[in-house]
Each structure stands twice: as structure tokens, then as C-alpha cells.
Write a protein that holds these residues in place. Structure first.
Motif, PDB file in Angstrom:
ATOM      1  N   GLN A 199       0.820  -1.206   0.000  1.00 46.73           N
ATOM      2  CA  GLN A 199       0.000   0.000   0.000  1.00 46.73           C
ATOM      3  C   GLN A 199       0.861   1.266   0.000  1.00 46.73           C
ATOM      4  OE1 GLN A 199      -2.548   0.320   3.406  1.00 46.73           O
ATOM      5  NE2 GLN A 199      -3.447   2.262   2.762  1.00 46.73           N
ATOM      6  N   ARG A 200       1.830   1.346   0.887  1.00 50.90           N
ATOM      7  CA  ARG A 200       2.611   2.577   1.036  1.00 50.90           C
ATOM      8  C   ARG A 200       3.584   2.792  -0.128  1.00 50.90           C
ATOM      9  NH1 ARG A 200       2.092   5.094   5.892  1.00 50.90           N
ATOM     10  NH2 ARG A 200       1.123   3.917   7.599  1.00 50.90           N
ATOM     11  N   LEU A 201       4.092   1.693  -0.703  1.00 49.96           N
ATOM     12  CA  LEU A 201       5.032   1.834  -1.819  1.00 49.96           C
ATOM     13  C   LEU A 201       4.328   1.741  -3.164  1.00 49.96           C
ATOM     14  CD1 LEU A 201       7.988  -0.356  -0.489  1.00 49.96           C
ATOM     15  CD2 LEU A 201       7.609   2.093  -0.210  1.00 49.96           C
ATOM     16  N   GLN A 202       2.988   1.532  -3.128  1.00 48.61           N
ATOM     17  CA  GLN A 202       2.177   1.439  -4.342  1.00 48.61           C
ATOM     18  C   GLN A 202       2.728   0.386  -5.297  1.00 48.61           C
ATOM     19  OE1 GLN A 202       1.771   5.399  -5.988  1.00 48.61           O
ATOM     20  NE2 GLN A 202       0.816   6.213  -4.139  1.00 48.61           N
ATOM     21  N   LEU A 203       2.937  -0.801  -4.754  1.00 47.57           N
ATOM     22  CA  LEU A 203       3.466  -1.907  -5.550  1.00 47.57           C
ATOM     23  C   LEU A 203       2.343  -2.582  -6.334  1.00 47.57           C
ATOM     24  CD1 LEU A 203       5.808  -3.478  -2.835  1.00 47.57           C
ATOM     25  CD2 LEU A 203       6.432  -1.904  -4.672  1.00 47.57           C
ATOM     26  N   PRO A 204       2.650  -3.114  -7.522  1.00 51.31           N
ATOM     27  CA  PRO A 204       1.603  -3.740  -8.332  1.00 51.31           C
ATOM     28  C   PRO A 204       1.075  -5.045  -7.752  1.00 51.31           C
ATOM     29  CG  PRO A 204       3.752  -4.047  -9.339  1.00 51.31           C
ATOM     30  CD  PRO A 204       3.950  -3.105  -8.195  1.00 51.31           C
ATOM     31  N   ARG A 205       1.850  -5.691  -6.890  1.00 48.76           N
ATOM     32  CA  ARG A 205       1.426  -6.958  -6.291  1.00 48.76           C
ATOM     33  C   ARG A 205       2.008  -7.064  -4.886  1.00 48.76           C
ATOM     34  NH1 ARG A 205       4.937  -7.669 -10.349  1.00 48.76           N
ATOM     35  NH2 ARG A 205       7.008  -8.513  -9.884  1.00 48.76           N
ATOM     36  N   LEU A 206       1.485  -8.009  -4.121  1.00 52.81           N
ATOM     37  CA  LEU A 206       1.955  -8.224  -2.749  1.00 52.81           C
ATOM     38  C   LEU A 206       3.422  -8.658  -2.786  1.00 52.81           C
ATOM     39  CD1 LEU A 206       0.654  -8.238   0.148  1.00 52.81           C
ATOM     40  CD2 LEU A 206       0.570 -10.726  -0.073  1.00 52.81           C
ATOM     41  N   PRO A 207       4.313  -7.994  -2.039  1.00 53.08           N
ATOM     42  CA  PRO A 207       5.752  -8.332  -2.088  1.00 53.08           C
ATOM     43  C   PRO A 207       6.079  -9.591  -1.272  1.00 53.08           C
ATOM     44  CG  PRO A 207       5.413  -6.532  -0.550  1.00 53.08           C
ATOM     45  CD  PRO A 207       4.071  -6.812  -1.176  1.00 53.08           C
ATOM     46  N   GLN A 208       5.618 -10.722  -1.776  1.00 53.15           N
ATOM     47  CA  GLN A 208       5.866 -11.975  -1.058  1.00 53.15           C
ATOM     48  C   GLN A 208       7.337 -12.364  -1.084  1.00 53.15           C
ATOM     49  OE1 GLN A 208       2.729 -14.257  -3.225  1.00 53.15           O
ATOM     50  NE2 GLN A 208       1.962 -14.711  -1.191  1.00 53.15           N
ATOM     51  N   ARG A 209       8.015 -11.984  -2.173  1.00 54.83           N
ATOM     52  CA  ARG A 209       9.453 -12.273  -2.262  1.00 54.83           C
ATOM     53  C   ARG A 209      10.220 -10.959  -2.253  1.00 54.83           C
ATOM     54  NH1 ARG A 209      12.731 -16.061  -6.635  1.00 54.83           N
ATOM     55  NH2 ARG A 209      14.820 -15.506  -5.939  1.00 54.83           N
ATOM     56  N   LEU A 210      11.025 -10.770  -1.224  1.00 59.18           N
ATOM     57  CA  LEU A 210      11.864  -9.580  -1.072  1.00 59.18           C
ATOM     58  C   LEU A 210      13.321  -9.982  -1.233  1.00 59.18           C
ATOM     59  CD1 LEU A 210      10.216  -8.141   2.164  1.00 59.18           C
ATOM     60  CD2 LEU A 210       9.853  -7.282  -0.144  1.00 59.18           C
ATOM     61  N   GLU A 211      14.099  -9.120  -1.880  1.00 61.71           N
ATOM     62  CA  GLU A 211      15.542  -9.338  -1.974  1.00 61.71           C
ATOM     63  C   GLU A 211      16.263  -8.040  -1.617  1.00 61.71           C
ATOM     64  OE1 GLU A 211      15.682 -12.926  -5.306  1.00 61.71           O
ATOM     65  OE2 GLU A 211      16.504 -10.963  -5.815  1.00 61.71           O
ATOM     66  N   CYS A 212      17.442  -8.196  -1.025  1.00 61.03           N
ATOM     67  CA  CYS A 212      18.225  -7.024  -0.605  1.00 61.03           C
ATOM     68  C   CYS A 212      19.687  -7.239  -0.979  1.00 61.03           C
ATOM     69  CB  CYS A 212      18.092  -6.798   0.894  1.00 61.03           C
ATOM     70  SG  CYS A 212      18.961  -5.313   1.498  1.00 61.03           S
ATOM     71  N   LEU A 213      20.325  -6.190  -1.509  1.00 63.60           N
ATOM     72  CA  LEU A 213      21.728  -6.226  -1.898  1.00 63.60           C
ATOM     73  C   LEU A 213      22.558  -5.356  -0.963  1.00 63.60           C
ATOM     74  CD1 LEU A 213      21.488  -5.880  -5.779  1.00 63.60           C
ATOM     75  CD2 LEU A 213      22.332  -7.858  -4.531  1.00 63.60           C
ATOM     76  N   ASP A 214      23.777  -5.835  -0.679  1.00 67.83           N
ATOM     77  CA  ASP A 214      24.698  -5.041   0.137  1.00 67.83           C
ATOM     78  C   ASP A 214      26.117  -5.323  -0.335  1.00 67.83           C
ATOM     79  OD1 ASP A 214      25.597  -3.287   2.041  1.00 67.83           O
ATOM     80  OD2 ASP A 214      25.501  -4.692   3.697  1.00 67.83           O
ATOM     81  N   ILE A 215      26.992  -4.365  -0.158  1.00 62.48           N
ATOM     82  CA  ILE A 215      28.404  -4.470  -0.526  1.00 62.48           C
ATOM     83  C   ILE A 215      29.237  -4.367   0.745  1.00 62.48           C
ATOM     84  CG2 ILE A 215      30.298  -3.437  -1.835  1.00 62.48           C
ATOM     85  CD1 ILE A 215      28.191  -4.669  -3.606  1.00 62.48           C
ATOM     86  N   SER A 216      30.284  -5.192   0.833  1.00 58.90           N
ATOM     87  CA  SER A 216      31.189  -5.117   1.972  1.00 58.90           C
ATOM     88  C   SER A 216      32.626  -5.044   1.451  1.00 58.90           C
ATOM     89  CB  SER A 216      31.024  -6.339   2.885  1.00 58.90           C
ATOM     90  OG  SER A 216      31.860  -6.230   4.016  1.00 58.90           O
ATOM     91  N   THR A 217      33.377  -4.051   1.898  1.00 59.12           N
ATOM     92  CA  THR A 217      34.753  -3.869   1.457  1.00 59.12           C
ATOM     93  C   THR A 217      35.519  -3.106   2.525  1.00 59.12           C
ATOM     94  OG1 THR A 217      36.155  -2.995  -0.322  1.00 59.12           O
ATOM     95  CG2 THR A 217      34.197  -1.715   0.259  1.00 59.12           C
ATOM     96  N   LEU A 218      36.826  -3.154   2.454  1.00 60.11           N
ATOM     97  CA  LEU A 218      37.684  -2.388   3.360  1.00 60.11           C
ATOM     98  C   LEU A 218      38.733  -1.697   2.514  1.00 60.11           C
ATOM     99  CD1 LEU A 218      38.450  -1.613   6.247  1.00 60.11           C
ATOM    100  CD2 LEU A 218      39.923  -3.621   6.324  1.00 60.11           C
ATOM    101  N   GLN A 219      38.488  -0.431   2.182  1.00 55.68           N
ATOM    102  CA  GLN A 219      39.375   0.364   1.342  1.00 55.68           C
ATOM    103  C   GLN A 219      39.637  -0.345   0.012  1.00 55.68           C
ATOM    104  OE1 GLN A 219      42.816   1.146   3.784  1.00 55.68           O
ATOM    105  NE2 GLN A 219      41.728   2.649   5.033  1.00 55.68           N
TER     106      GLN A 219
END
Length: 623
Positions: free
Chosen positions: A386-406
Motif C-alpha cells: 500500500q505505502r510503496l504502491q506496488l503492483p502486487r503483494l511483495p511476497q518475495r523480497l531481496e536485498c543487496l549489500d556491498i562489503s569492502t575495506l578500502q
């Protein structure tokens, strides 16, 4: 629809090609995606039953036949082979219309191999038919580590991770702390160590009376011989064991290992509870939720048994069922072949079996009630849609992140949630290949391009990026290049913090095409779910980065030794747990590594012997 008109033209047309043999069938949609996997003793008879049951099919099966565009089949020699193949295909394809066990990870077990000269207790997640003793599973890793802590103090078995017994000139700190008998330096005979192993085995097998009797006898004998220091040590060990035993609750007089299944339902919500009973004591439980399920109770339990008891998972002697299942003899045969030992599926409610089944059912009802009450407080997926006005229910969520040291050991990580819960089988890790130096944006673009640019890659209902407006812009640009920007909703989740002007801001969302961030109400279910997803991605990325850093540090040391090429380094790393283990190895230990000549082994030994000693005190660090 007239009776002369087939209810499923695709199935009717394919039926004449279907043999009467035993095997597995797959229903697929227009794109070739597997919708359903089933098994049958007679494939033609089983598939014909879909057509003969016109008007009597449940809504789920009716929808399946409407979406089906292709029928495939695989023949097997026996029913057991069909059952195993069905399980493997369900795990591989995770079909929409099958009952799928989402969280199928292996939990921690204890391993004790009596074939070793000086056995040690090891934590493992997979069971192997190697003749060793396995104990578990332990649902709570914290509780297991508490048990191990007490066992180290009481039985003092070695905990070093070396393959074989390491040879050292002095004991590690664990010996000084009274947590190890130090067989590595010969401070205990093999017979004395074996006695400690036997006592630990009695404890793990639940033979507590025998263990207590043995310790009490030894304590009294030491007191009679005026060995008061030894008697005090035995007294403390006996007290520690007694306290640990008192915390365990007896559920049954049987000494067998048993798993007990309970099932509860409320509308289209179902929950299967697995109760672990080890040596007559309840040691833990697991719950598995099945949402929007119109499968029968028997179908749920049948699917659970097939998918939960996979190779590599510790299996009990008895599995107690709340009621008989149609494929029970076949399932029992499959599990028996898998374990290579007798496994019984029991649906009897007599005596203590009935009491255990009642206990499992009561716990299942309580767990389902708690789950439904939590959902009633707020549906995070509906809120996000509802709040993000998505076309369908977000049953599958994915998240990306990067990890590095300099810019060093840079990695990317992707985590996936299904219906608000971690789906670890879909987690992915990436070593950054194309970017040099500190450029998080370019690293993020590389990971998105490599993952979502693969042909046939399944897309989530919502992609969350750990970052703000800049990271979001990079991802949207790559998705546009891939032609996926219209199909894949994406948002950036920026952490709470303090701006350069000193203003405190909380967690906020950045959406494509929107200038200002979106703030969800503090503590709202949708925001908490996204924060959980982001934190899990960060944890997964950091753990992989640390693993790569440790490996590169070890390899950088080994490259300084003449004659140690990549293959010999690989052989060393497969033989020894870490750099400390290699540094403490003797020449004989090094020569046992496949493909390592004596000259190279001696050069490695000389390299470590010529290292400058580190100010670490009189003892080496504990393993």
C-alpha cells in the motif's frame, strides 16, 4: 462446460503418450516453469484421474489445470526411486502448487569419532555415515554452546581443530584453564583420555545414572587414598553434571531417539511442529508455517516428511505421526535406505507415544495461535504494498549489500525473504571482479548486472538496496540497461544517522522518481521487516568479506615460501584448519599432505621457525 469437451485439453492430448510405468510427472506453464511435481505407481492411471474427477476437484487443482501448458514425465525403476526423485525436483524447482518446506536448513549436531586416537567433540551441520557418533539436532546454538562449555570443564576433551592429534612442545591455554587434558604434549595417556571420552559418551547418550555412579566411585576412592585434590576435582565435576541433568525434562521412559509431529490449523493457515525427544528427554522443537494452504492434513505431513528428512540430516529411530499416511510404508522404506538402519514411522497413540503426540499437538496449537496473533497486529507485506504502491503483494523480497575495506576483498551479498521469512536457499554471494579500489557504486552495479542479467533469472516482488539516493540511482540505471526497470520495483533503505548539519534522521526510503525520502511510521510492521532484511544482508555480506580476508591473508603468507604453488596451497588448506595449525605442524604432519615434497615441507617449517616471536605470554592461544 459440456461433458464431451475436455476439462484440460493439454492433458487430454498428452495422455496417449504417457506410459503405465512408475515415475514422476511435471506440470509446466507456457514459459516452461514447473508448476507441480507428483509421483505415481502408474503414470497413465494417475494423470487420467485428473480428467475423470471433473467437477470434484478442489479450487487449487482446478487452477493448476487451467495454468498448465505442458506435461513431462520421468520414469523410475521403483516406487522408492520415484519418491526420492519427486523430493529432489520439488527442492530444485520449488513449484507453486506443491507444498514446499521453505526453511530446510540443517541445525547443529555434535560429532564424536571414536576411531580417532584422541577423539574430540566437533560441531557439524551435516550427518555422514562414517561410523562416528552424532547427537542432535540442537535448535538453539546458544544452548548447545552452553552444554559444550560445561562438557569442556567436566570431561576436558581436546577442542583443537587439527586433523589428527597435533604435536606441540607446550600445551595451549585451554589446559591451563582446566578445559583440556593436553594429549598433544603427552600429559595424559591414551587409556586415561579414553576414559574421559567414555564418560562424555555416557552423558550424551543419556546414561546419566551410570556416569554419576562412576564419578562418585572415583571420588570416594580418591578420598580413601588421601588424594584430596583429585577428590575435589571429581566433586566439582559431579556437581556440574548434576546441575546440567536437573535442567533436562523427562518426557518418556524410552531411551530411543524420537521425532514427534504435531499439526494445527486455523482457516487456510497450517503449522507443523517437530518435537525432538532424545534419550527420553525433550531437547527442542521446530515449527513450519504453511500459508494459504488448502492441502489436506495428510498431504501436508507427507510433503513435510519427504522434504525435511533429506540426506545429510540426522535421523531418529522412531518418527511418531498423529495419524497414518497413505504412503507410510514407502516413506519408511526410503528413510531406511537413506539412513542404512531401521527407521519406524509410528501412528500408534498407545502409552507414552500418545502422551508425546498430545504434547506435540498442544504445542502446535499454541505456536499457531501466537503466530496468528502476531499477524493480527499488522501485516507488513500489505503495508508495504500500500505505502510503496506496488503492483502486487511483495511476497518475495531481496536485498543487496556491498562489503569492502578500502577496496580490498570486496564482496557483494544478496539475501531473499519469502512471506516475511528468510529463504536461505536463495542467498547469493559475489566476489567483485571488475572494480578496483574503493567504488561502492560500481561494485553495486556489477552485482546487479551479474545477477539480474542472467537469462531466466527469477525476479523478486521488491528489491531493496542498502543505501540512499545515490545507490538507488545506480541500480535503476543498470536495470534500465537490462530492460527490467518496469518489471522490478526497487527502493533504497538509508540507515538512521546524523546529517552534516547535525540533524538526526531516522531510517527512510528512497523511491525512483521521488525527490524527498519516504518515512514509514516508527515501529510499523513494514519498516521493521525491511530493517530486518537489510540487517540480514549486511550480516551475510560482512561474514563473507571476513572469510575472504582470512583466506587471502593465509595465502599471502604461503606465497612467500619457495615451491608452494596454488595447488600445494590448496592441499595445505584442505589438511589444516588455519595458519595456526600449519605453524604448529611437525615435519611428519606436513609430509602427510598430498604432493608436498620433503624439501618444500622443510622450507615451510624453516619459514615459520624464523618468524619473529610475538609477545603472547608463556602459553600459546587456545584453539
Amino acid at each position: 462446460m459440456p461433458d464431451s469437451e475436455p476439462s484440460c485439453p493439454v492433458l487430454t492430448a498428452a495422455l496417449h503418450q504417457i506410459p503405465t510405468s512408475c515415475g514422476v510427472y511435471l506440470f509446466k506453464d507456457k514459459s516452461g516453469r514447473v508448476l507441480y511435481v507428483g509421483k505415481a505407481v502408474n503414470l497413465k492411471h494417475r494423470l487420467s484421474s485428473y480428467l475423470k474427477a471433473q467437477g470434484k476437484l478442489n479450487p487449487k487443482t482446478t487452477l493448476l489445470l487451467q495454468k498448465m501448458a505442458q506435461v513431462d514425465f520421468l520414469l523410475t525403476a521403483t516406487e522408492v526411486e520415484a519418491l526420492i526423485l519427486e523430493r529432489n525436483l520439488i527442492k530444485e524447482h520449488r513449484p507453486r502448487f506443491n507444498v514446499v518446506l521453505r526453511d530446510d536448513k540443517n541445525y547443529l549436531c555434535l560429532r564424536l569419532d571414536l576411531h580417532e586416537p584422541f577423539p574430540r567433540l566437533a560441531l557439524v551441520r551435516r550427518f555422514a555415515s562414517d561410523g562416528a557418533h552424532y547427537f542432535g539436532p540442537f535448535v538453539s546454538s546458544a544452548a548447545l554452546r552452553d552444554i559444550l562449555k560445561v562438557m569442556k570443564r567436566v570431561f576436558r576433551l581436546r577442542s583443537c581443530k587439527d586433523k589428527g592429534t597435533p604435536k606441540r612442545t607446550r600445551p595451549c591455554l585451554n589446559y591451563q584453564l582446566g578445559r583440556c587434558l593436553a594429549p598433544c604434549v603427552g600429559l595424559v595417556s591414551e587409556a586415561e583420555y579414553r576414559q574421559a571420552v567414555q564418560e562424555a559418551l555416557w552423558f550424551l547418550q543419556g546414561q546419566n545414572k551410570k556416569l554419576v555412579r562412576q564419578l562418585r566411585t572415583q571420588m570416594e576412592a580418591a578420598a580413601v587414598d588421601l588424594k584430596f585434590e583429585q577428590a575435589a576435582i571429581l566433586r566439582d565435576r559431579l556437581a556440574a553434571i548434576t546441575r546440567l541433568i536437573d535442567r533436562q525434562s523427562i518426557a518418556t521412559p524410552s531411551s530411543k531417539d524420537q521425532d514427534v509431529l504435531g499439526l494445527a490449523r486455523e482457516g487456510d493457515q497450517a503449522l507443523v511442529l517437530l518435537l525432538f525427544v532424545r534419550r527420553g528427554m525433550v531437547t527442542g522443537r521446530l515449527t513450519y508455517e504453511f500459508s494459504q494452504s488448502d492441502s489436506s492434513d495428510a498431504e501436508l505431513l507427507d510433503a513435510f516428511l519427504k522434504q525435511y528428512y533429506t540426506p545429510g540430516r540426522l535421523m531418529p529411530e522412531d518418527i511418531l505421526l498423529p495419524w497414518p499416511l497413505p504412503d507410510q510404508p514407502l516413506l519408511e522404506e526410503m528413510l531406511r535406505e537413506q539412513k542404512r538402519a531401521p527407521v519406524r514411522l509410528l501412528a500408534s497413540r498407545r502409552g507414552h507415544h500418545g502422551r508425546l503426540l498430545d504434547l506435540a499437538a498442544e504445542n502446535a496449537r499454541a505456536a499457531l495461535k501466537t503466530l496468528l496473533e502476531a499477524k493480527a497486529q499488522g501485516e507488513p507485506l500489505q503495508e508495504l504494498q500500500q505505502r510503496l504502491q506496488l503492483p502486487r503483494l511483495p511476497q518475495r523480497l531481496e536485498c543487496l549489500d556491498i562489503s569492502t575495506l578500502q577496496g580490498a576483498q570486496s564482496v557483494g551479498a544478496l539475501v531473499s525473504f519469502s512471506d516475511g521469512q528468510p529463504n536461505r536457499s536463495s542467498y547469493r554471494r559475489f566476489r567483485i571482479r571488475e572494480v578496483e579500489g574503493q567504488d561502492d557504486f560500481a561494485m553495486l552495479a556489477e552485482v546487479v548486472r551479474r545477477h539480474y542479467g542472467r537469462p531466466g533469472q527469477a525476479l523478486p516482488d521488491l528489491l531493496v538496496i542498502d543505501g540512499g539516493r545515490g545507490q538507488l540511482a545506480v541500480v535503476v540505471k543498470v536495470l534500465t540497461e537490462l530492460g527490467l526497470v518496469a518489471e522490478l520495483p526497487v527502493v533504497g533503505l538509508a540507515k538512521a544517522g546524523v546529517t552534516t548539519t547535525g540533524k538526526v534522521v531516522r531510517d527512510r526510503l528512497y523511491l525512483p522518481g521521488r525527490k524527498n525520502p519516504l518515512f514509514l511510521p516508527p515501529g510499523s510492521p513494514g519498516l521493521l521487516l525491511l530493517m530486518h532484511l537489510r540487517d540480514e544482508a549486511h550480516r551475510f555480506a560482512v561474514s563473507y568479506h571476513r572469510q575472504q580476508a582470512r583466506q587471502e591473508a593465509l595465502q599471502s603468507v604461503l606465497t612467500q615460501v619457495p615451491g608452494l604453488g596454488p595447488q600445494r596451497q590448496k592441499n595445505l588448506l584442505s589438511r589444516f584448519a588455519d595458519l595456526t595449525a600449519i605453524r604448529q605442524a611437525s615435519l611428519e604432519d606436513l609430509l602427510a599432505v598430498p604432493g608436498l615434497p620433503r624439501a618444500v615441507a622443510q622450507a615451510l617449517l624453516d619459514y615459520f621457525n624464523n618468524e619473529k616471536p610475538k609477545p603472547s605470554g608463556p602459553q600459546s592461544a587456545p584453539e
